[in-house]
Structure formats: C-alpha cells, structure tokens
Design a protein around this motif. Structure first.
Motif, mmCIF file in Angstrom:
data_model
loop_
_atom_site.group_PDB
_atom_site.id
_atom_site.type_symbol
_atom_site.label_atom_id
_atom_site.label_comp_id
_atom_site.label_asym_id
_atom_site.label_seq_id
_atom_site.Cartn_x
_atom_site.Cartn_y
_atom_site.Cartn_z
ATOM 1 N N PRO A 59 0.836 -1.205 0.000
ATOM 2 C CA PRO A 59 0.000 0.000 0.000
ATOM 3 C C PRO A 59 0.865 1.246 0.000
ATOM 4 C CG PRO A 59 -0.016 -1.042 2.146
ATOM 5 C CD PRO A 59 0.676 -1.984 1.235
ATOM 6 N N VAL A 60 0.473 2.222 -0.814
ATOM 7 C CA VAL A 60 1.244 3.467 -0.886
ATOM 8 C C VAL A 60 0.949 4.312 0.335
ATOM 9 C CG1 VAL A 60 1.472 3.537 -3.372
ATOM 10 C CG2 VAL A 60 -0.595 4.437 -2.283
ATOM 11 N N GLN A 61 1.988 4.808 0.956
ATOM 12 C CA GLN A 61 1.828 5.634 2.149
ATOM 13 C C GLN A 61 1.384 7.030 1.780
ATOM 14 O OE1 GLN A 61 5.289 5.779 4.537
ATOM 15 N NE2 GLN A 61 5.139 3.679 5.230
ATOM 16 N N GLY A 62 0.306 7.470 2.414
ATOM 17 C CA GLY A 62 -0.069 8.862 2.264
ATOM 18 C C GLY A 62 0.864 9.730 3.082
ATOM 19 N N PHE A 63 0.813 11.014 2.876
ATOM 20 C CA PHE A 63 1.669 11.897 3.672
ATOM 21 C C PHE A 63 0.912 13.146 4.146
ATOM 22 C CE2 PHE A 63 4.864 15.360 3.978
ATOM 23 C CZ PHE A 63 5.517 14.881 5.092
ATOM 24 N N ALA A 64 0.205 13.778 3.225
ATOM 25 C CA ALA A 64 -0.505 15.011 3.584
ATOM 26 C C ALA A 64 -1.485 14.746 4.720
ATOM 27 C CB ALA A 64 -1.240 15.559 2.363
ATOM 28 N N GLY A 65 -1.349 15.515 5.779
ATOM 29 C CA GLY A 65 -2.274 15.407 6.894
ATOM 30 C C GLY A 65 -1.891 14.362 7.928
ATOM 31 N N THR A 66 -0.832 13.602 7.677
ATOM 32 C CA THR A 66 -0.434 12.563 8.630
ATOM 33 C C THR A 66 0.403 13.155 9.764
ATOM 34 O OG1 THR A 66 1.616 12.083 7.460
ATOM 35 C CG2 THR A 66 -0.347 10.843 6.790
ATOM 36 N N ASP A 67 0.561 12.346 10.806
ATOM 37 C CA ASP A 67 1.451 12.741 11.900
ATOM 38 C C ASP A 67 2.882 12.945 11.383
ATOM 39 O OD1 ASP A 67 -0.723 12.503 13.515
ATOM 40 O OD2 ASP A 67 0.084 10.934 14.806
ATOM 41 N N ARG A 68 3.253 12.193 10.386
ATOM 42 C CA ARG A 68 4.606 12.345 9.837
ATOM 43 C C ARG A 68 4.826 13.759 9.326
ATOM 44 N NH1 ARG A 68 3.526 8.454 6.886
ATOM 45 N NH2 ARG A 68 4.553 8.919 4.930
ATOM 46 N N GLN A 69 3.800 14.284 8.640
ATOM 47 C CA GLN A 69 3.939 15.644 8.130
ATOM 48 C C GLN A 69 4.028 16.650 9.281
ATOM 49 O OE1 GLN A 69 0.634 17.194 5.834
ATOM 50 N NE2 GLN A 69 1.939 18.717 4.846
ATOM 51 N N VAL A 70 3.194 16.468 10.285
ATOM 52 C CA VAL A 70 3.179 17.405 11.409
ATOM 53 C C VAL A 70 4.496 17.337 12.182
ATOM 54 C CG1 VAL A 70 1.971 18.067 13.518
ATOM 55 C CG2 VAL A 70 0.673 17.203 11.553
ATOM 56 N N ARG A 71 4.962 16.141 12.446
ATOM 57 C CA ARG A 71 6.250 15.982 13.132
ATOM 58 C C ARG A 71 7.366 16.659 12.342
ATOM 59 N NH1 ARG A 71 7.215 11.087 16.526
ATOM 60 N NH2 ARG A 71 9.108 10.863 15.275
ATOM 61 N N GLY A 72 7.309 16.507 11.038
ATOM 62 C CA GLY A 72 8.309 17.135 10.187
ATOM 63 C C GLY A 72 8.296 18.649 10.314
ATOM 64 N N LYS A 73 7.114 19.220 10.367
ATOM 65 C CA LYS A 73 7.004 20.673 10.496
ATOM 66 C C LYS A 73 7.517 21.134 11.861
ATOM 67 C CE LYS A 73 3.164 21.456 7.253
ATOM 68 N NZ LYS A 73 3.824 22.547 6.483
ATOM 69 N N LEU A 74 7.178 20.395 12.903
ATOM 70 C CA LEU A 74 7.647 20.754 14.244
ATOM 71 C C LEU A 74 9.172 20.670 14.307
ATOM 72 C CD1 LEU A 74 4.966 18.839 16.375
ATOM 73 C CD2 LEU A 74 5.149 21.331 16.095
ATOM 74 N N MET A 75 9.715 19.591 13.770
ATOM 75 C CA MET A 75 11.170 19.426 13.787
ATOM 76 C C MET A 75 11.865 20.521 12.990
ATOM 77 S SD MET A 75 12.285 17.020 15.715
ATOM 78 C CE MET A 75 13.947 16.797 15.083
ATOM 79 N N ASP A 76 11.237 20.945 11.917
ATOM 80 C CA ASP A 76 11.841 21.997 11.105
ATOM 81 C C ASP A 76 11.982 23.287 11.915
ATOM 82 O OD1 ASP A 76 12.931 22.820 8.599
ATOM 83 O OD2 ASP A 76 11.136 24.025 8.288
#
Length: 287
Positions: free
Chosen positions: A221-238
DNA sequence: TATTCGTGGCG
DNA sequence: TCGCCAAGAAT
C-alpha cells in the motif's frame, strides 16, 4: 551465472559515489547506509560529506550533542535514524574499541542496524561475503531469476537464500557482486521503466525470456503523507532545527491548526528523544 | 505481519 | 497534478 555478468559490468559502470571511493572506512560505510535507508543518493551525498568531515570516527559522533547531530542530519527525513546512528556510535566507541565490528550479528545488535544494513557494512565496509537484500536486489532477483515483474512482499529467509545462491564463494568477489546487484536495480532494472537495453543480464533474464509479463501479485500500500502525523512531526522538527535556541509553544502552534494532532505529535517527539522541554516551558532539540 | 516513521523529485 | 518512488528498522 548472473554474478559473472554483473561483476565486470559493475567494475566498468559503477557510479562514483563518495562512500565507494578508496580510503572510505567501515564507519563511513555505516554512516552512508544509515542515511540511505529510504532516502535517495542525491540527497545523501552532501550530508555524508559534511558528516564525515565533522565526525571521522565513531567516538567523535558519540561525543557530539544531540542537537548538533539532528541539525547535521538536516532534512534527510526520518530523524530517528540520526538518533539511532548517534546511539550506535556510542555503542561502537564503548563496546568495540571505536572500531565498527565486521561480524553481521554484532552489527545487527547496534541501534538502527537491521538485516540489510548489517550485511551491507560487512560487504561494502569489509569486503566480506554477505547476502545483501534491499529493495533493488529483491526486484532484480524477482525479474532475472523468478521471471516476475516485481518482488512483492518480503520473504526474508527465502530472499536471503536466493541472493546467497547467486554470490561467488570468494569474499571480495561476492562483495562486488552484492554492490553490482544493488547498482543494477538502482540504475538499470528500475521499478518504473527498466532500461533493459543497457542490462548486462538481458540474455539471462527470466522476466525478459517470459515476455516481461506484468506483475499481478499484491502491491504494498502506498503511504499517504498530507495530513499525517509524519507531516506534522516534520514541520515541528523543522522549527526546532531552524531556531538558534529554545522556542515558545506559540511558535510550534503556528505550524498546524489541529491542536489535538499537534500536541500528540509534539509529545511523540519528546518520547522519541527528538525534542525536549526546557525548565521554563519552552521547546528545543535535545542538548 | 502490518504500520509507522520524512522529504522531495519525477513522469 | 499527483501518485509513485528512494541502499529499512522498529514495534
């Protein structure tokens, strides 16, 4: 044999990647393998160069503050890899006399080092015969050996056995063939548009012989990204990476509107050791 | 075994 | 445009 075709092809066609140059230490190979986990070569190259210049041996990295390590990791993605590499460096410094072990089991015991990375370091760092199974190799084997268009779900033991059967007995030769299998999958036997016209194994490829049948098995299955915790964590880390020091919660609130998801992600970063809260309530990369 | 974990380039 | 993809590991 496939190996006899891949060996000379790799010797002639291998890309000139910095971690393949003569003089690269096993530590340099280990660092490259951490960075290359799920991350394209082009993005790794400059970061690896900088990293090896700053921390040429494991104890150098082990002595560095976490914040420096995370900033040097930059935007490679999956920053937990940086934490694990930092921890692996400490383990190598303390338990292995600052020398990367060559034994697959000892390597696999290090944080962030799994089946693939352990064998890659043994093969590319020490020139040993170790079946290296990554996504490229699985695809090459699926096509050339099994005549399937793609690899499908991992079959760990069977995949290892498949590759083991392809490798020459000699350590140095096997290491070159392992690199060659990966290279072939990376630049010729690619996932989307394989360049069969440039393949050294064209005449021995079971998939080509079968008329290149389309892959019909299960797809991962292709992993989504938009709206996921991964995206939010990435923004916080940035925000934390970019800031010169601790930041107010307000600065973190600005990156995502959903407060519940934002708080959950911030908490998970604290748990992962990617962030910490200062005594005055602000947030920062770990010291 | 199935999910989760970043980021960005490309067809 | 947007789905797909890129040298996996941990849980």
């Amino acid at each position: 044999m496939l190996a006899e075709l891949i060996f000379p092809w790799f010797r002639a066609q291998a890309r000139d990647l910095p971690w393949r140059r003569p003089g690269t230490t096993p530590w340099g190979v280990l660092v490259s393998e951490f960075m290359l986990q799920q991350t394209p070569v082009a993005r790794v190259e400059p970061v690896w160069q900088d990293w090896m210049g700053r921390w040429p041996v494991p104890s150098d990295l082990a002595a560095a503050p976490r914040a420096d390590v995370l900033r040097a990791w930059g935007k490679l993605g999956y920053p937990r890899r940086a934490i694990r590499l930092h921890d692996a460096a400490a383990a190598i410094a303390e338990q292995h006399g600052d020398a990367v072990p060559s034994d697959v089991d000892a390597l696999e015991a290090l944080p962030g080092v799994g089946s693939y990375t352990a064998r890659a370091v043994a093969a590319f760092g020490f020139g040993l015969r170790a079946p290296v199974v990554d996504t490229n190799v699985r695809r090459v084997v699926a096509r050339a050996v099994h005549g399937q268009g793609d690899a499908g779900p991992a079959r760990t033991r069977a995949d290892l056995a498949d590759v083991d059967a392809l490798l020459p007995r000699d350590d140095a030769e096997a290491a070159v063939v392992s690199a060659g299998l990966m290279e072939l999958g990376a630049v010729v036997c690619t996932a989307r548009t394989p360049r069969c016209g440039s393949c050294p194994a064209l005449d021995r490829c079971a998939w080509v012989a079968a008329g290149k049948p389309a892959y019909d098995g299960p797809r991962k299955p292709v992993q989504g990204f938009a709206g996921t915790d991964r995206q939010v964590r990435g923004k916080l880390m940035d925000v934390l990476r970019t800031a010169p020091g601790p930041v107010e919660r307000i600065a973190l609130d600005a990156v995502w509107s959903d407060a519940g998801q934002r708080d959950r992600c911030l908490h998970s970063l604290l748990v992962d050791g990617l962030a910490e809260q200062t005594d005055d309530g602000r947030f920062a990369l770990p010291a």
